[in-house]
Design a protein around this motif. Structure first.
Motif: not given
Ligand code: MG
Ligand SMILES: CSCCC(=O)C(=O)COP(=O)(O)O
Length: 234
Positions: A9, A11-13, A185-186
């Motif tokens: 992933d 975003e956030g990863t 991240d999800v």
């Molecule tokens: Mg993400």
């Protein structure tokens, strides 16, 4: 022995949520009206504007309504395929004009290079469109990382919280699901990937998630705070 494929992933990863929310989204929001005015007649752009028009029952000629809808979706962080495709086109100019580059977490580029050098195939699965993914990895603060990747997938393959999307990705990669490690991240995305038979790792980055998601919050997924802590072979 089959080398584990690493599917990541964004975003956030690989990149902070703040880069996406505070740099990319405001840029797209601000530039969208002019972009639609200039390029709305081009078939590759019109197809996505028409998809939005159909969804909101607006006439295709009401571009102002479509643009306002898209800006509202940006504010809500809707992961809509048409919005993501159009955002990618707007960001293209931003990267080319040097308005921004793409910061990665410092552990990301070294790990990607090491895994690639060790023979692990690398692929991306993000809600951002495939062209947007390629732009981001071509313009990172660590240089152009696109040659490291052999696959890019967006929500045209299906939603990130649906197991079928991960089965389709495994199919397209020609890899058995158990030989793919998905990084996100999800937790809901990881749950879907696990249901499809993929291995999973939760990226729990302090900058994005100040409260650690340990124990039940990780829902049984391997939990790491950095790419450097990922045991690809585990
Ligand atoms: Mg993400
Ligand atoms: C391809 S960069 C833009 C990121 C983006 O628009 C997005 O929605 C990110 O979602 P992700 O699935 O990478 O968490």
């Amino acid at each position: 022995m089959q080398k584990t494929t690493i599917l990541t992933d964004i975003e956030g990863t690989t990149s902070s949520i703040s880069f996406v929310k505070d740099v990319l989204f405001p840029y797209a929001r601000a530039k969208l009206p002019d972009f639609v005015r200039r390029h709305g007649h081009e078939p590759d752009v019109r197809r996505w504007l028409d998809a939005v028009a159909i969804e909101i029952s607006a006439s295709a000629c009401q571009d102002a309504v479509i643009v306002e809808t898209l800006q509202g979706w940006i504010d809500e962080d809707r992961k809509h395929t048409a919005l993501k495709a159009l955002q990618g086109m707007v960001w293209d100019a931003g990267y080319r004009d040097g308005d921004f580059t793409a910061p990665l977490y410092p552990d990301v580029a070294p790990a990607l290079r090491d895994w690639h050098a060790a023979g692990h195939p690398l692929a991306v699965y993000s809600s951002g469109s495939v062209p947007a993914q390629k732009l981001l990895f071509a313009h990172t603060d660590d240089g152009d990382l696109t040659p490291l990747f052999s696959g890019f997938f967006d929500t045209e393959v299906g939603g990130k919280r649906e197991a079928g999307s991960y089965r389709a990705i495994a199919d397209r990669l020609g890899t058995s699901p158990g030989d793919i490690l998905f990084l996100s991240d999800v937790v809901a995305e990881l749950d879907a990937a696990r249901e499809a038979g993929l291995r999973t790792a939760l990226l729990d980055r302090r900058e994005d998630y100040p409260q650690p998601r340990t124990g039940a919050a990780a829902n049984g997924h391997m939990r790491v705070e950095s790419f450097a802590d990922i045991d690809v072979a585990a």
